[in-house]
Design a protein around this motif. Structure first.
Motif, PDB file in Angstrom:
ATOM      1  N   MET A   1      18.811 -14.077  41.848  1.00 49.91           N
ATOM      2  CA  MET A   1      19.326 -13.204  40.801  1.00 49.91           C
ATOM      3  C   MET A   1      18.239 -12.238  40.333  1.00 49.91           C
ATOM      4  O   MET A   1      17.060 -12.510  40.445  1.00 49.91           O
ATOM      5  N   THR A   2      18.696 -11.166  39.751  1.00 49.58           N
ATOM      6  CA  THR A   2      17.814 -10.128  39.248  1.00 49.58           C
ATOM      7  C   THR A   2      17.424 -10.439  37.805  1.00 49.58           C
ATOM      8  O   THR A   2      18.240 -10.856  37.005  1.00 49.58           O
ATOM      9  N   ARG A   3      16.170 -10.207  37.484  1.00 46.53           N
ATOM     10  CA  ARG A   3      15.709 -10.373  36.107  1.00 46.53           C
ATOM     11  C   ARG A   3      15.780  -9.047  35.370  1.00 46.53           C
ATOM     12  O   ARG A   3      15.710  -7.973  35.970  1.00 46.53           O
ATOM     13  N   LEU A   4      15.881  -9.123  34.074  1.00 48.71           N
ATOM     14  CA  LEU A   4      15.943  -7.923  33.248  1.00 48.71           C
ATOM     15  C   LEU A   4      14.731  -7.034  33.486  1.00 48.71           C
ATOM     16  O   LEU A   4      14.851  -5.806  33.558  1.00 48.71           O
ATOM     17  N   THR A  32      24.303  -0.837  36.022  1.00 50.13           N
ATOM     18  CA  THR A  32      23.259  -1.749  35.544  1.00 50.13           C
ATOM     19  C   THR A  32      23.525  -2.145  34.097  1.00 50.13           C
ATOM     20  O   THR A  32      23.344  -3.307  33.712  1.00 50.13           O
ATOM     21  N   TYR A  33      23.971  -1.178  33.294  1.00 51.34           N
ATOM     22  CA  TYR A  33      24.330  -1.490  31.907  1.00 51.34           C
ATOM     23  C   TYR A  33      25.411  -2.571  31.875  1.00 51.34           C
ATOM     24  O   TYR A  33      25.299  -3.554  31.137  1.00 51.34           O
ATOM     25  N   HIS A  34      26.455  -2.404  32.685  1.00 56.44           N
ATOM     26  CA  HIS A  34      27.554  -3.374  32.693  1.00 56.44           C
ATOM     27  C   HIS A  34      27.056  -4.758  33.109  1.00 56.44           C
ATOM     28  O   HIS A  34      27.441  -5.765  32.525  1.00 56.44           O
ATOM     29  N   ARG A  35      26.189  -4.811  34.124  1.00 58.53           N
ATOM     30  CA  ARG A  35      25.629  -6.090  34.558  1.00 58.53           C
ATOM     31  C   ARG A  35      24.872  -6.758  33.416  1.00 58.53           C
ATOM     32  O   ARG A  35      25.017  -7.960  33.179  1.00 58.53           O
ATOM     33  N   ALA A  36      24.058  -5.995  32.723  1.00 57.12           N
ATOM     34  CA  ALA A  36      23.274  -6.551  31.617  1.00 57.12           C
ATOM     35  C   ALA A  36      24.167  -6.932  30.442  1.00 57.12           C
ATOM     36  O   ALA A  36      23.953  -7.961  29.797  1.00 57.12           O
ATOM     37  N   ALA A  37      25.174  -6.102  30.163  1.00 57.56           N
ATOM     38  CA  ALA A  37      26.045  -6.336  29.007  1.00 57.56           C
ATOM     39  C   ALA A  37      26.936  -7.554  29.185  1.00 57.56           C
ATOM     40  O   ALA A  37      27.466  -8.077  28.205  1.00 57.56           O
ATOM     41  N   PHE A  61      24.367  -5.504  19.783  1.00 56.25           N
ATOM     42  CA  PHE A  61      25.079  -4.232  19.688  1.00 56.25           C
ATOM     43  C   PHE A  61      25.057  -3.573  21.064  1.00 56.25           C
ATOM     44  O   PHE A  61      23.991  -3.336  21.619  1.00 56.25           O
ATOM     45  N   ARG A  62      26.229  -3.302  21.600  1.00 56.42           N
ATOM     46  CA  ARG A  62      26.345  -2.641  22.906  1.00 56.42           C
ATOM     47  C   ARG A  62      26.611  -1.156  22.680  1.00 56.42           C
ATOM     48  O   ARG A  62      27.516  -0.799  21.940  1.00 56.42           O
ATOM     49  N   LEU A  63      25.836  -0.315  23.346  1.00 53.92           N
ATOM     50  CA  LEU A  63      26.000   1.136  23.247  1.00 53.92           C
ATOM     51  C   LEU A  63      26.202   1.689  24.657  1.00 53.92           C
ATOM     52  O   LEU A  63      25.290   2.254  25.267  1.00 53.92           O
ATOM     53  N   PRO A  64      27.416   1.528  25.208  1.00 56.88           N
ATOM     54  CA  PRO A  64      27.644   1.881  26.611  1.00 56.88           C
ATOM     55  C   PRO A  64      27.410   3.354  26.929  1.00 56.88           C
ATOM     56  O   PRO A  64      26.944   3.688  28.018  1.00 56.88           O
ATOM     57  N   GLU A  65      27.714   4.237  25.995  1.00 57.54           N
ATOM     58  CA  GLU A  65      27.530   5.664  26.267  1.00 57.54           C
ATOM     59  C   GLU A  65      26.058   6.044  26.426  1.00 57.54           C
ATOM     60  O   GLU A  65      25.732   7.052  27.037  1.00 57.54           O
ATOM     61  N   LEU A  66      25.163   5.202  25.903  1.00 58.99           N
ATOM     62  CA  LEU A  66      23.720   5.447  26.015  1.00 58.99           C
ATOM     63  C   LEU A  66      23.052   4.515  27.030  1.00 58.99           C
ATOM     64  O   LEU A  66      21.849   4.642  27.269  1.00 58.99           O
ATOM     65  N   HIS A  67      23.807   3.546  27.562  1.00 61.91           N
ATOM     66  CA  HIS A  67      23.266   2.510  28.454  1.00 61.91           C
ATOM     67  C   HIS A  67      22.168   1.717  27.743  1.00 61.91           C
ATOM     68  O   HIS A  67      21.108   1.434  28.321  1.00 61.91           O
ATOM     69  N   GLY A 102      23.358 -10.264  36.340  1.00 55.55           N
ATOM     70  CA  GLY A 102      24.126 -10.362  37.577  1.00 55.55           C
ATOM     71  C   GLY A 102      23.603  -9.446  38.677  1.00 55.55           C
ATOM     72  O   GLY A 102      22.948  -8.452  38.421  1.00 55.55           O
ATOM     73  N   SER A 103      23.934  -9.812  39.889  1.00 51.17           N
ATOM     74  CA  SER A 103      23.566  -8.994  41.042  1.00 51.17           C
ATOM     75  C   SER A 103      24.473  -7.775  41.132  1.00 51.17           C
ATOM     76  O   SER A 103      25.594  -7.802  40.648  1.00 51.17           O
ATOM     77  N   PRO A 104      24.001  -6.711  41.800  1.00 48.31           N
ATOM     78  CA  PRO A 104      24.858  -5.541  41.965  1.00 48.31           C
ATOM     79  C   PRO A 104      26.074  -5.882  42.791  1.00 48.31           C
ATOM     80  O   PRO A 104      26.037  -6.762  43.643  1.00 48.31           O
ATOM     81  N   ARG A 105      27.169  -5.170  42.530  1.00 44.88           N
ATOM     82  CA  ARG A 105      28.392  -5.363  43.316  1.00 44.88           C
ATOM     83  C   ARG A 105      28.168  -4.869  44.736  1.00 44.88           C
ATOM     84  O   ARG A 105      27.539  -3.853  44.958  1.00 44.88           O
TER      85      ARG A 105
END
Length: 107
Positions: A1-4, A32-37, A61-67, A102-105
């Motif tokens: 798995m990938t680390r932050l 990457t944002y989605h994986r982390a979120a 707090f998730r800020l998807p528009e800013l990643h 998570g790993s990339p799709r």
């Protein structure tokens, strides 16, 4: 798995008043944002374990528009109090670097 630490383009921690710390995690793109979120980074139990803080006190707090993902938690000691070792909370993000995301799709 990938680390932050492998995917974040930047991280910082700072005071959010004398009793709170905020950690900002900057991610490079939407995937990457989605994986982390959707990882342990946004799980109060996992974050609380990294800082020895009751998960009920963790705010995410998730800020998807800013990643960006922001995490706020109580300081272990009040800013400037006896025994407090990081007056500006500038190094408090370090425990999160090893969290797995998570790993990339695969296409």
């Amino acid at each position: 798995m990938t680390r932050l630490s492998d995917v974040a383009t930047g991280m910082r921690s700072k005071n959010a008043g004398p009793f709170w710390i905020t950690v900002d995690v900057f991610l490079p793109d939407e995937e990457t944002y989605h994986r982390a979120a959707t990882s342990s980074l946004t799980d109060p139990i996992a974050v609380g374990a990294q800082f020895s803080v009751d998960p009920a006190h963790i705010r995410v707090f998730r800020l998807p528009e800013l990643h960006v993902i922001k995490i706020s938690l109580p300081r272990p000691r009040a800013q400037g109090s006896r025994g407090e070792r990081d007056m500006h909370a500038g190094q408090q993000f370090v425990p999160l670097l090893g969290l797995h995301i998570g790993s990339p799709r695969k296409s």
